[in-house]
Design a protein around this motif. Structure first.
Motif, PDB file in Angstrom:
ATOM      1  N   GLN A 101      58.272 -12.597 -42.551  1.00 54.01           N
ATOM      2  CA  GLN A 101      57.712 -13.486 -41.539  1.00 54.01           C
ATOM      3  C   GLN A 101      57.896 -14.955 -41.892  1.00 54.01           C
ATOM      4  O   GLN A 101      57.716 -15.829 -41.052  1.00 54.01           O
ATOM      5  N   GLY A 102      58.233 -15.221 -43.139  1.00 50.97           N
ATOM      6  CA  GLY A 102      58.318 -16.604 -43.586  1.00 50.97           C
ATOM      7  C   GLY A 102      59.634 -17.259 -43.213  1.00 50.97           C
ATOM      8  O   GLY A 102      60.610 -16.599 -42.855  1.00 50.97           O
ATOM      9  N   THR A 103      59.647 -18.558 -43.317  1.00 50.86           N
ATOM     10  CA  THR A 103      60.847 -19.326 -43.011  1.00 50.86           C
ATOM     11  C   THR A 103      61.445 -19.965 -44.243  1.00 50.86           C
ATOM     12  O   THR A 103      62.510 -20.574 -44.164  1.00 50.86           O
ATOM     13  N   SER A 104      60.789 -19.826 -45.368  1.00 50.87           N
ATOM     14  CA  SER A 104      61.312 -20.426 -46.590  1.00 50.87           C
ATOM     15  C   SER A 104      60.978 -19.547 -47.786  1.00 50.87           C
ATOM     16  O   SER A 104      60.071 -18.710 -47.727  1.00 50.87           O
ATOM     17  N   TYR A 105      61.740 -19.744 -48.841  1.00 51.15           N
ATOM     18  CA  TYR A 105      61.486 -19.040 -50.081  1.00 51.15           C
ATOM     19  C   TYR A 105      60.367 -19.760 -50.816  1.00 51.15           C
ATOM     20  O   TYR A 105      60.463 -20.962 -51.078  1.00 51.15           O
ATOM     21  N   ASN A 106      59.317 -19.051 -51.144  1.00 54.82           N
ATOM     22  CA  ASN A 106      58.178 -19.704 -51.776  1.00 54.82           C
ATOM     23  C   ASN A 106      57.755 -19.022 -53.065  1.00 54.82           C
ATOM     24  O   ASN A 106      56.682 -19.284 -53.584  1.00 54.82           O
ATOM     25  N   ASN A 107      58.583 -18.150 -53.584  1.00 59.33           N
ATOM     26  CA  ASN A 107      58.286 -17.477 -54.836  1.00 59.33           C
ATOM     27  C   ASN A 107      59.560 -17.529 -55.669  1.00 59.33           C
ATOM     28  O   ASN A 107      60.533 -16.845 -55.372  1.00 59.33           O
ATOM     29  N   TRP A 108      59.526 -18.344 -56.704  1.00 59.03           N
ATOM     30  CA  TRP A 108      60.731 -18.636 -57.493  1.00 59.03           C
ATOM     31  C   TRP A 108      60.558 -18.203 -58.940  1.00 59.03           C
ATOM     32  O   TRP A 108      59.478 -18.319 -59.518  1.00 59.03           O
TER      33      TRP A 108
END
Length: 118
Positions: A101-108
């Motif tokens: 559902q997200g639009t960006s990578y937020n777990n790196w």
């Protein structure tokens, strides 16, 4: 989910490396996984991504035909097989997760350094 990338190193041009991205937690299979890289003095760029089921992959033009992204959800691990490496592939490589559902990578994860010598 915590990510740990590994497998980087020094390789001659034309050689191969396989990067791994190990994920903690049980929800790895719910996420889109991506690989990114950042060369010295350059911005981070997208390399490849794979959907949660491993049935769809997407590559940047610069690596298409040379790199292969894959995942083993049973092992909570993703991979980036890199063949025909070029000096311009030299960079720190990062794996990351994005929710459907997200639009960006937020777990790196932390990066792993790949150096390709000419």
């Amino acid at each position: 989910v915590q990510l740990q990338a590994s497998g980087g190193g020094l390789v001659q041009a034309g050689g191969s490396l396989r990067l791994s991205c190990a994920a903690s937690g049980r929800t790895f299979s719910s996420y889109i996984m991506g690989w990114f890289r950042q060369a010295p003095g350059m911005e981070r760029e997208f390399v490849a991504s794979i959907n949660p089921f491993g049935s769809y992959t997407y590559y940047s033009n610069s690596v298409k035909g040379r790199f292969t992204i894959s995942r083993d959800n049973a092992k909570n691990t993703g991979y980036l097989q890199m063949n025909s490496l070029k000096p311009e592939d030299t960079a720190v490589y990062y794996c990351a997760l994005r929710s459907l559902q997200g639009t960006s990578y937020n777990n790196w994860g932390q990066g792993t350094l790949v150096t390709v010598s000419s």
